[in-house]
Design a protein around this motif. Sequence first.
Motif, mmCIF file in Angstrom:
data_model
loop_
_atom_site.group_PDB
_atom_site.id
_atom_site.type_symbol
_atom_site.label_atom_id
_atom_site.label_comp_id
_atom_site.label_asym_id
_atom_site.label_seq_id
_atom_site.Cartn_x
_atom_site.Cartn_y
_atom_site.Cartn_z
ATOM 1 N N PHE A 81 0.838 -1.201 0.000
ATOM 2 C CA PHE A 81 0.000 0.000 0.000
ATOM 3 C C PHE A 81 0.874 1.252 0.000
ATOM 4 O O PHE A 81 0.605 2.215 -0.723
ATOM 5 C CB PHE A 81 -0.909 0.019 1.233
ATOM 6 N N HIS A 82 1.922 1.238 0.808
ATOM 7 C CA HIS A 82 2.830 2.386 0.862
ATOM 8 C C HIS A 82 3.551 2.580 -0.464
ATOM 9 O O HIS A 82 3.718 3.718 -0.939
ATOM 10 C CB HIS A 82 3.841 2.183 1.990
ATOM 11 N N ALA A 83 3.975 1.467 -1.085
ATOM 12 C CA ALA A 83 4.686 1.562 -2.363
ATOM 13 C C ALA A 83 3.803 2.171 -3.449
ATOM 14 O O ALA A 83 4.312 2.755 -4.409
ATOM 15 C CB ALA A 83 5.168 0.180 -2.790
ATOM 16 N N ALA A 84 2.479 2.054 -3.296
ATOM 17 C CA ALA A 84 1.561 2.644 -4.274
ATOM 18 C C ALA A 84 1.554 4.165 -4.201
ATOM 19 O O ALA A 84 1.236 4.832 -5.186
ATOM 20 C CB ALA A 84 0.148 2.104 -4.052
ATOM 21 N N ASP A 85 1.918 4.723 -3.034
ATOM 22 C CA ASP A 85 1.932 6.181 -2.889
ATOM 23 C C ASP A 85 2.949 6.592 -1.823
ATOM 24 O O ASP A 85 2.577 7.073 -0.747
ATOM 25 C CB ASP A 85 0.539 6.694 -2.519
ATOM 26 N N PRO A 86 4.240 6.438 -2.104
ATOM 27 C CA PRO A 86 5.263 6.770 -1.102
ATOM 28 C C PRO A 86 5.359 8.259 -0.805
ATOM 29 O O PRO A 86 5.934 8.638 0.219
ATOM 30 C CB PRO A 86 6.557 6.238 -1.735
ATOM 31 N N GLU A 87 4.836 9.105 -1.684
ATOM 32 C CA GLU A 87 4.918 10.545 -1.466
ATOM 33 C C GLU A 87 3.973 11.018 -0.366
ATOM 34 O O GLU A 87 4.216 12.050 0.269
ATOM 35 C CB GLU A 87 4.607 11.294 -2.759
ATOM 36 N N ASN A 88 2.896 10.289 -0.139
ATOM 37 C CA ASN A 88 1.873 10.747 0.799
ATOM 38 C C ASN A 88 1.649 9.823 1.984
ATOM 39 O O ASN A 88 0.782 10.097 2.814
ATOM 40 C CB ASN A 88 0.537 10.945 0.060
ATOM 41 N N THR A 89 2.392 8.718 2.066
ATOM 42 C CA THR A 89 2.180 7.757 3.153
ATOM 43 C C THR A 89 3.505 7.270 3.717
ATOM 44 O O THR A 89 4.555 7.350 3.045
ATOM 45 C CB THR A 89 1.384 6.529 2.674
ATOM 46 N N ILE A 90 3.460 6.758 4.948
ATOM 47 C CA ILE A 90 4.591 6.036 5.542
ATOM 48 C C ILE A 90 4.052 4.748 6.151
ATOM 49 O O ILE A 90 2.836 4.589 6.328
ATOM 50 C CB ILE A 90 5.328 6.847 6.623
ATOM 51 N N VAL A 91 4.953 3.835 6.491
ATOM 52 C CA VAL A 91 4.588 2.616 7.205
ATOM 53 C C VAL A 91 5.050 2.751 8.651
ATOM 54 O O VAL A 91 6.223 3.037 8.906
ATOM 55 C CB VAL A 91 5.225 1.366 6.576
ATOM 56 N N TYR A 92 4.123 2.577 9.584
ATOM 57 C CA TYR A 92 4.474 2.537 11.006
ATOM 58 C C TYR A 92 4.551 1.081 11.432
ATOM 59 O O TYR A 92 3.569 0.335 11.333
ATOM 60 C CB TYR A 92 3.435 3.280 11.844
#
Length: 294
Positions: free
Chosen positions: A215-226
């Motif tokens: 999911f993060h790889a689909a939008d790395p500009e607007n998300t992070i993984v916690y």
Amino acid sequence: MKKFNKLVLSLVLCTGGIAGCSSETASSPETDTLKTQASVTTQEVTDTLKVGVDLKFPPFSYIDENGDPAGFEVDVANAFGEFMGKEVEIVNTDFSLLIPALETGDVDILIADMAKTDERSQKVDFSVPYRYSYTLALVNKDFANLHNITDEMPEDKFFALDDTNFVGLSGTKGVYYPQSKGVDVTEVTEIGTGLIEVSQGFADVLIASNEVHSFHAADPENTIVYGGIKAQDASNFAVRKGDSEMLDKANEFIASMYEDGGLYDQMAEEYDPIIAEFLHNDDLGLSYIVNPTN
């Protein structure tokens, strides 16, 4: 944004008797005994093991370009059939119908990334774990920066942040896990809806499993993984309630998979790059999904 929507869509979608010839020769007790022994031996080798799997979750269980069942769960099922000395028939079954199919005898065992719960344990018996999934959070990047969210942030502090808008897929840990922390969650029926809401900042956090990396790889500009959540889920084979023989065989087989040179060591060369690609992390391989947290 169009590119992200297409990536989200792709993530969502990727997801008896034995006949014989009669004999004219007179039988004797000795020949009858030999026939019976031969029949039992043949039965053990040629019996079919019906395995319930939901083939909608590549690369773990899916239908390949030739229309055949494929993926990690299917390979494990085929290896278990070989261990049992039986031919394997993969029975493609929607996840919500897997336990009913087992109860009615339409399948003999479930190998479908199913976690053991109290409710499910009332209906079926579970083996020891054979794979694991982490509990991860997809977080809107602006929200994360505002609250200095990193993997080092303690889980309790993360769930205690003020005015956090959680969104989660109905019927999954995305809802029940944050709720167990006293957090309100907006439920959605399509995971893509939740991903877009987090990406656009309408929601702050979405909880899920290993797929959060994708999911993060689909939008790395607007998300992070916690990754500060400590919970890890185990998945198990499921057998009919009271089928102790099948359960014992399943547990024996799973133990053998973890031995040096066992099935997981044999599968690593093929699945290390597959898991790394699925999780969009070259440092992660098969061991990430089959070994518990140390």
